[in-house]
Design a protein around this motif. Structure first.
Motif, short mmCIF file in Angstrom:
data_model
loop_
_atom_site.label_atom_id
_atom_site.label_comp_id
_atom_site.label_asym_id
_atom_site.label_seq_id
_atom_site.Cartn_x
_atom_site.Cartn_y
_atom_site.Cartn_z
N SER A 274 13.68 -5.52 3.29
CA SER A 274 15.14 -5.55 3.41
C SER A 274 15.64 -4.62 4.50
CB SER A 274 15.79 -5.17 2.07
OG SER A 274 15.48 -6.12 1.08
N ASP A 275 14.95 -3.49 4.68
CA ASP A 275 15.34 -2.52 5.69
C ASP A 275 14.88 -2.90 7.09
OD1 ASP A 275 16.43 -1.07 3.63
OD2 ASP A 275 14.84 0.44 3.56
N GLY A 276 14.16 -4.01 7.21
CA GLY A 276 13.62 -4.39 8.52
C GLY A 276 12.53 -3.46 8.99
N ALA A 277 11.86 -2.81 8.05
CA ALA A 277 10.85 -1.81 8.40
C ALA A 277 9.44 -2.39 8.54
CB ALA A 277 10.85 -0.70 7.36
N LEU A 278 9.28 -3.68 8.24
CA LEU A 278 7.95 -4.30 8.34
C LEU A 278 7.75 -4.86 9.75
CD1 LEU A 278 7.55 -6.18 4.93
CD2 LEU A 278 6.59 -3.98 5.61
N ASN A 279 6.77 -4.33 10.45
CA ASN A 279 6.44 -4.81 11.79
C ASN A 279 5.12 -5.57 11.81
OD1 ASN A 279 8.77 -3.59 12.86
ND2 ASN A 279 7.72 -1.63 13.02
N LEU A 280 4.62 -5.88 10.63
CA LEU A 280 3.46 -6.76 10.51
C LEU A 280 3.67 -7.65 9.28
CD1 LEU A 280 2.09 -5.05 8.09
CD2 LEU A 280 0.80 -3.93 9.89
N ARG A 281 2.84 -8.66 9.14
CA ARG A 281 3.00 -9.64 8.06
C ARG A 281 2.27 -9.16 6.81
NH1 ARG A 281 4.61 -14.30 11.16
NH2 ARG A 281 4.01 -14.00 13.35
N VAL A 282 2.90 -9.35 5.65
CA VAL A 282 2.36 -8.82 4.41
C VAL A 282 2.39 -9.88 3.32
CG1 VAL A 282 2.55 -7.02 2.64
CG2 VAL A 282 3.23 -6.51 5.02
N SER A 283 1.25 -10.06 2.63
CA SER A 283 1.19 -10.83 1.40
C SER A 283 0.78 -9.88 0.28
CB SER A 283 0.16 -11.97 1.50
OG SER A 283 0.63 -13.00 2.34
N LEU A 284 1.40 -10.05 -0.88
CA LEU A 284 1.19 -9.13 -1.98
C LEU A 284 0.35 -9.77 -3.08
CD1 LEU A 284 4.75 -7.57 -2.36
CD2 LEU A 284 2.87 -6.85 -0.87
N GLY A 285 -0.63 -9.00 -3.59
CA GLY A 285 -1.43 -9.41 -4.73
C GLY A 285 -0.97 -8.65 -5.96
N LEU A 286 -0.22 -9.31 -6.83
CA LEU A 286 0.32 -8.66 -8.03
C LEU A 286 -0.80 -8.39 -9.02
CD1 LEU A 286 3.53 -10.84 -8.51
CD2 LEU A 286 3.34 -8.64 -7.34
N TRP A 287 -0.89 -7.16 -9.48
CA TRP A 287 -1.93 -6.74 -10.42
C TRP A 287 -1.73 -7.42 -11.76
CZ3 TRP A 287 -6.49 -4.72 -11.01
CH2 TRP A 287 -6.85 -3.95 -12.11
N ALA A 288 -2.79 -8.06 -12.24
CA ALA A 288 -2.78 -8.61 -13.59
C ALA A 288 -3.29 -7.51 -14.52
CB ALA A 288 -3.66 -9.85 -13.68
N TYR A 289 -2.37 -6.92 -15.28
CA TYR A 289 -2.72 -5.77 -16.12
C TYR A 289 -3.67 -6.22 -17.24
CZ TYR A 289 0.86 -2.94 -13.84
OH TYR A 289 1.60 -2.23 -12.91
N PRO A 290 -4.86 -5.62 -17.32
CA PRO A 290 -5.85 -6.08 -18.31
C PRO A 290 -5.42 -5.87 -19.75
CG PRO A 290 -6.88 -4.72 -16.61
CD PRO A 290 -5.41 -4.57 -16.45
#
Length: 557
Positions: A274-290
């Motif tokens: 939202s802040d425009g602070a990402l200067n590279l591409r990001v994909s997120l892996g959401l942790w599946a809590y055991p």
């Protein structure tokens, strides 16, 4: 032929008709032309080129210098690369970019030291952080810790029993705690092991202060929630250190391999976007809590899927651990460990997720759009993950199994058959063949051979990606590339290593039509190197310097 293709694309961009005289002069020309270069495109139909042209962040031409000159107009910026090598930007599809640079940790221990040295560092950190509700550290190596004659808990208790102390081991698969931490976590001699974890004990059954795998994760969650400022610290650590370092090393796309969304890490990523602070591409892996209730967790995860939050941020992956790690004897093995100090059932390691439970998550979350990044180190953990994918997935997913340290040769071919990506990390010295014998006391000679078998997997047709798992290993991809070339009998070619870090990584992130190779119509993510990788030895490749890193045609480093 090349000029015709470039001109056709330019016409497409400006919606021109049959009368080329109607085009504005500016529309016919490139914004940038990179000339006199050795461009390795990772495009099989055109692997090398002399020049590349970009316009509005996209590639409009790849080919000869002579043809590129026709795209140079009055405002075109021409970059003479003087023969330097250009290649696609690096993808690191398994990295921990928030926690590895956050100053939420108060101190760092060396991997090996004496008891007195460790105690001095901890005591100094306590004095410097008098108001910290938990003292949080990082470092040390589990085998060095367990070699001491004193209980790890007692070692820390001699420094303080009044303030809780927790120290993450350098692999992140165990935590070292004092008695106060155990009390605040409601752990005692009568406590049972949590799912995916083990409470370390003395011979008399008392807790020894080492919490293995998920047992440690649960207590670290308590500590991080107590300090209350993890999000701010993670944000600043990424902006001030991690992202600049990644761009400095040519990394233009990453996958956060473990997002603790219940601790606010998803909020941090969204704030960065939202802040425009990402200067590279990001994909997120959401942790599946055991330890979570499956039905509730699955419903929460469904709500978090989002590929439209930002052009630079996607929430489209799930991170699941099948097992632990070899040195803890928690990696899930088909046959018992030859030595094991944890007393697990049958001495075959542990499961964070069983095959049946993984199937439940795949069946529920794959239709939403999620791809799974599955931690699998032992041959049983990997085998069970492959079984789960075979049993329930549609065949359209891009699931990957990461680490792949001990793989049953019978499973090599299943990666291609099931469309499962094999993701490996070879930047760490511990993965080199010279270190394989160190696992013989635990695994025996046969299983300790061919660890991280990237060549065997590639020879059997697996889509291979290489990544860092930073900060377990260096984030410098050229260290990984060099090691991939020099780990016979499990070495691969330079072309294969580059593809694993570029186009195959883009495939794993579902963006291979956008980036990953240098082709007309793709976005201009690329890097310029001081030397040509194809003219260097592996040891020289490790020392290659990135001169410039571009994302969407904009120079970010």
């Amino acid at each position: 032929m090349m000029m015709t293709t470039a001109f056709a694309l330019t016409c497409t961009l400006v919606a021109c008709g049959g009368n080329t005289n109607s085009l504005s002069e500016a529309a016919l020309y490139a914004d940038n032309v990179f000339d006199n270069a050795s461009i390795y495109t990772v495009n099989e139909t055109q692997p090398w080129a002399e020049a590349m042209a970009t316009k509005e962040g996209k590639i409009i031409f790849v080919g000869s210098s002579e043809e590129a000159s026709k795209l140079i107009g009055p405002k075109t910026v021409v970059h003479d690369l003087n023969g330097k090598m250009m290649m696609p930007g690096i993808h690191d599809v398994h990295i921990h970019p928030l926690e590895s640079a956050s100053d939420a940790t108060h101190f760092t221990l060396p991997e090996y030291a004496s008891i007195a040295e460790y105690q001095d560092i901890v005591a100094d950190a306590l004095a410097k952080n008098p108001s910290a509700p938990w003292l949080i550290g990082y470092g040390h190596n589990i085998d060095g810790l367990l070699a001491f004659s004193q209980s790890p808990r007692v070692i820390l208790d001699e420094v303080s029993t009044e303030r809780p102390i927790i120290i993450m081991e350098q692999t992140s698969h165990s935590m070292w705690v004092n008695s106060k931490a155990l009390v605040l976590a409601n752990l005692n001699q009568a406590s049972i092991d949590p799912i995916g974890g083990v409470l370390g004990r003395t011979q008399t059954g008392h807790l020894d202060g080492v919490l293995y795998d998920n047992a440690g994760n649960l207590v670290m969650d308590i500590a991080m929630q107590a300090i209350g400022s993890e999000g701010e610290r993670n944000y600043q650590g990424f902006v001030d250190y991690t992202q600049p370092e990644l761009l400095k090393h040519g990394v233009t796309s990453i996958s956060d391999a473990r997002v603790y969304w219940q601790r606010g890490q998803l909020d941090t990523w969204q704030q960065l976007a939202s802040d425009g602070a990402l200067n590279l591409r990001v994909s997120l892996g959401l942790w599946a809590y055991p330890d979570a209730n499956d039905e509730r967790q699955i419903e929460e995860l469904k709500k978090l899927y989002n590929t439209n939050f930002s052009p630079m941020l996607k929430v489209d992956q799930i991170k699941v651990y099948m097992d632990g790690i070899l040195v803890n004897t928690t990696a899930a093995m088909k046959a018992p460990y030859q030595e094991s100090w944890l007393g697990l059932p049958e001495d075959k390691g542990l499961n964070y997720f069983t095959q049946a439970r993984l199937e439940k998550y795949l069946e529920a979350l794959e239709p939403v759009g999620f791809d799974f990044n599955i931690h699998g180190i032992g041959d049983r953990g990997i085998h069970e993950a492959l079984n789960a994918i075979e049993n329930v997935t549609s065949g359209n997913a891009r699931h990957r199994i990461t680490h792949v340290e001990v793989v049953d040769p019978l499973d090599y071919k299943r990666f291609k058959q099931l469309g499962v990506i094999a993701d490996a990390q070879v930047a760490g010295d511990f993965t080199k063949p010279a270190h394989w014998s160190e696992m013989e006391p635990l695994l025996g000679t046969e299983r300790a051979d061919h660890l991280v078998p990237i060549a065997s997997l590639a020879d059997n047709g697996a889509t291979l990606t290489l990544s860092s798992d930073w900060n377990v290993s260096s984030l410098n991809p050229f260290v990984g590339i060099a090691n991939a070339l020099s780990r016979a009998p499990e070495s691969i070619s330079l072309e294969e290593a580059i593809k694993a870090y570029t186009l195959s990584g883009a495939y794993a992130m579902r963006q291979e039509r956008k980036v990953g190779s240098l082709e007309i119509g793709k976005e201009a993510d690329f890097i310029i190197l001081d030397k040509n990788l194809f003219e260097l030895t592996p040891s020289q490749i490790k020392r290659v310097t990135v001169l410039s890193t571009y994302v969407k045609g904009e120079r970010q480093y």
